[in-house]
Design a protein around this motif. Sequence first.
Motif, PDB file in Angstrom:
ATOM      1  N   UNK B  10       0.852  -1.189   0.000  1.00 42.04           N
ATOM      2  CA  UNK B  10       0.000   0.000   0.000  1.00 42.04           C
ATOM      3  C   UNK B  10       0.885   1.236   0.000  1.00 42.04           C
ATOM      4  N   UNK B  11       0.387   2.298  -0.624  1.00 41.18           N
ATOM      5  CA  UNK B  11       1.122   3.555  -0.675  1.00 41.18           C
ATOM      6  C   UNK B  11       0.092   4.683  -0.673  1.00 41.18           C
ATOM      7  N   UNK B  12       0.239   5.565   0.294  1.00 35.16           N
ATOM      8  CA  UNK B  12      -0.644   6.735   0.358  1.00 35.16           C
ATOM      9  C   UNK B  12       0.233   7.964   0.244  1.00 35.16           C
ATOM     10  N   UNK B  13      -0.110   8.853  -0.677  1.00 35.35           N
ATOM     11  CA  UNK B  13       0.702  10.038  -0.886  1.00 35.35           C
ATOM     12  C   UNK B  13      -0.184  11.200  -1.316  1.00 35.35           C
ATOM     13  N   UNK B  14       0.416  12.333  -1.525  1.00 32.55           N
ATOM     14  CA  UNK B  14      -0.344  13.538  -1.865  1.00 32.55           C
ATOM     15  C   UNK B  14      -0.149  13.900  -3.334  1.00 32.55           C
ATOM     16  N   UNK B  15      -1.052  14.712  -3.838  1.00 29.59           N
ATOM     17  CA  UNK B  15      -0.931  15.171  -5.221  1.00 29.59           C
ATOM     18  C   UNK B  15       0.376  15.928  -5.402  1.00 29.59           C
ATOM     19  N   UNK B  16       0.961  15.750  -6.575  1.00 29.66           N
ATOM     20  CA  UNK B  16       2.212  16.416  -6.892  1.00 29.66           C
ATOM     21  C   UNK B  16       3.450  15.640  -6.492  1.00 29.66           C
ATOM     22  N   UNK B  17       3.285  14.609  -5.685  1.00 30.03           N
ATOM     23  CA  UNK B  17       4.432  13.843  -5.206  1.00 30.03           C
ATOM     24  C   UNK B  17       4.895  12.818  -6.238  1.00 30.03           C
ATOM     25  N   UNK B  18       6.001  12.169  -5.907  1.00 34.31           N
ATOM     26  CA  UNK B  18       6.588  11.130  -6.752  1.00 34.31           C
ATOM     27  C   UNK B  18       6.763   9.872  -5.916  1.00 34.31           C
ATOM     28  N   UNK B  19       6.442   8.705  -6.519  1.00 29.53           N
ATOM     29  CA  UNK B  19       6.602   7.437  -5.819  1.00 29.53           C
ATOM     30  C   UNK B  19       7.289   6.427  -6.732  1.00 29.53           C
ATOM     31  N   UNK B  20       7.857   5.417  -6.114  1.00 26.06           N
ATOM     32  CA  UNK B  20       8.502   4.329  -6.857  1.00 26.06           C
ATOM     33  C   UNK B  20       7.938   3.013  -6.392  1.00 26.06           C
ATOM     34  N   UNK B  21       7.478   2.222  -7.344  1.00 29.74           N
ATOM     35  CA  UNK B  21       6.964   0.887  -7.069  1.00 29.74           C
ATOM     36  C   UNK B  21       7.994  -0.121  -7.558  1.00 29.74           C
ATOM     37  N   UNK B  22       8.136  -1.186  -6.793  1.00 30.43           N
ATOM     38  CA  UNK B  22       9.177  -2.162  -7.104  1.00 30.43           C
ATOM     39  C   UNK B  22       8.589  -3.533  -7.387  1.00 30.43           C
ATOM     40  N   UNK B  23       9.240  -4.247  -8.306  1.00 32.11           N
ATOM     41  CA  UNK B  23       8.759  -5.574  -8.704  1.00 32.11           C
ATOM     42  C   UNK B  23       9.955  -6.506  -8.907  1.00 32.11           C
ATOM     43  N   UNK B  24       9.844  -7.714  -8.361  1.00 30.98           N
ATOM     44  CA  UNK B  24      10.829  -8.765  -8.643  1.00 30.98           C
ATOM     45  C   UNK B  24      10.130  -9.884  -9.392  1.00 30.98           C
ATOM     46  N   UNK B  25      10.599 -10.213 -10.594  1.00 34.46           N
ATOM     47  CA  UNK B  25       9.923 -11.249 -11.383  1.00 34.46           C
ATOM     48  C   UNK B  25      10.195 -12.643 -10.841  1.00 34.46           C
ATOM     49  N   UNK B  26       9.475 -13.618 -11.394  1.00 31.63           N
ATOM     50  CA  UNK B  26       9.744 -15.015 -11.064  1.00 31.63           C
ATOM     51  C   UNK B  26      11.148 -15.367 -11.510  1.00 31.63           C
ATOM     52  N   UNK B  27      11.758 -16.296 -10.796  1.00 30.42           N
ATOM     53  CA  UNK B  27      13.087 -16.744 -11.173  1.00 30.42           C
ATOM     54  C   UNK B  27      13.069 -17.280 -12.601  1.00 30.42           C
ATOM     55  N   UNK B  28      13.972 -16.783 -13.417  1.00 37.58           N
ATOM     56  CA  UNK B  28      14.081 -17.260 -14.797  1.00 37.58           C
ATOM     57  C   UNK B  28      13.294 -16.442 -15.804  1.00 37.58           C
ATOM     58  N   UNK B  29      12.389 -15.583 -15.326  1.00 36.11           N
ATOM     59  CA  UNK B  29      11.614 -14.753 -16.251  1.00 36.11           C
ATOM     60  C   UNK B  29      12.416 -13.529 -16.651  1.00 36.11           C
ATOM     61  N   UNK B  30      12.401 -13.217 -17.930  1.00 37.08           N
ATOM     62  CA  UNK B  30      13.163 -12.086 -18.435  1.00 37.08           C
ATOM     63  C   UNK B  30      12.289 -10.868 -18.719  1.00 37.08           C
ATOM     64  N   UNK B  31      11.006 -11.092 -18.919  1.00 38.08           N
ATOM     65  CA  UNK B  31      10.087  -9.984 -19.201  1.00 38.08           C
ATOM     66  C   UNK B  31       9.378  -9.536 -17.935  1.00 38.08           C
ATOM     67  N   UNK B  32       9.241  -8.221 -17.814  1.00 35.72           N
ATOM     68  CA  UNK B  32       8.433  -7.623 -16.756  1.00 35.72           C
ATOM     69  C   UNK B  32       7.435  -6.683 -17.420  1.00 35.72           C
ATOM     70  N   UNK B  33       6.193  -6.786 -17.003  1.00 34.04           N
ATOM     71  CA  UNK B  33       5.124  -5.939 -17.527  1.00 34.04           C
ATOM     72  C   UNK B  33       4.519  -5.162 -16.359  1.00 34.04           C
ATOM     73  N   UNK B  34       4.112  -3.928 -16.623  1.00 31.24           N
ATOM     74  CA  UNK B  34       3.399  -3.134 -15.632  1.00 31.24           C
ATOM     75  C   UNK B  34       1.982  -2.851 -16.134  1.00 31.24           C
ATOM     76  N   UNK B  35       1.022  -3.004 -15.217  1.00 32.61           N
ATOM     77  CA  UNK B  35      -0.376  -2.754 -15.526  1.00 32.61           C
ATOM     78  C   UNK B  35      -0.976  -1.836 -14.471  1.00 32.61           C
ATOM     79  N   UNK B  36      -1.962  -1.072 -14.893  1.00 31.43           N
ATOM     80  CA  UNK B  36      -2.744  -0.253 -13.973  1.00 31.43           C
ATOM     81  C   UNK B  36      -4.170  -0.795 -13.977  1.00 31.43           C
ATOM     82  N   UNK B  37      -4.732  -0.980 -12.781  1.00 29.34           N
ATOM     83  CA  UNK B  37      -6.115  -1.447 -12.688  1.00 29.34           C
ATOM     84  C   UNK B  37      -6.938  -0.435 -11.911  1.00 29.34           C
ATOM     85  N   UNK B  38      -7.897   0.157 -12.580  1.00 32.01           N
ATOM     86  CA  UNK B  38      -8.805   1.079 -11.914  1.00 32.01           C
ATOM     87  C   UNK B  38     -10.232   0.652 -12.220  1.00 32.01           C
ATOM     88  N   UNK B  39     -11.172   1.169 -11.419  1.00 27.87           N
ATOM     89  CA  UNK B  39     -12.567   0.746 -11.564  1.00 27.87           C
ATOM     90  C   UNK B  39     -13.118   1.134 -12.928  1.00 27.87           C
TER      91      UNK B  39
END
Lengths: 114, 113
Positions: B10-39
């Motif tokens: 979870x990450x709560x922040x204010x407008x105008x700010x900057x955040x960094x999200x981190x991801x570690x893929x499965x062992x052996x996977x070379x591709x990483x994809x980022x998705x956004x899910x909103x209602x």
Amino acid sequence: GENVEQHPSTLSVQEGDSAVIKCTYSDSASNYFPWYKQELGKGPQLIIDIRSNVGEKKDQRIAVTLNKTAKHFSLHITETQPEDSAVYFCAARYLLSNDYKLSFGAGTTVTVRA
Amino acid sequence: DSGVTQTPKHLITATGQRVTLRCSPRSGDLSVYWYQQSLDQGLQFLIQYYNGEERAKGNILERFSAQQFPDLHSELNLSSLELGDSALYFCASSVGLAHTEQFFGPGTRLTVL
């Protein structure tokens, strides 16, 4: 790009009955169609996929069928159980600017009534 | 458990700010994809990296950027945040670069106040 439409948006079934979710796609060149199950508070989980050279694929109680001519594919869940309650997403892979992308349907919320 | 890890949960922040999200893929996977899910937008593909290189772009805003490091973990940077950026952000990984058999992480829920 690819447009994927998914129906119905909600589905309520009695435990033990079957559930069917249908998706249509617009790009006739799309050739890979995965289905994902997303439980509350979790990420989507790949449950089955099908490629365009196959018409049907089964894995235990779930199956997917593909009709390339009509550009639609369906997920079938038989003998539904309470743990099948989740949101299900279909997707289609398409090629744009020499790169593949996945386009997702809007999701179907499945509720299995005990 | 898909084998893909994401932090923070979870990450709560204010407008105008900057955040960094981190991801570690499965062992052996070379591709990483980022998705956004909103209602209102559903699951939207943002960007793909394969073995350290940007491979494909989706509906990613110019305020957003990503990178994949030599150890194959990836970071998604979101800057000048707006209320509308509040969403779930998922990372997925796969062995190849063709968007097949993607395995999703548990996601980061971003709330912009």
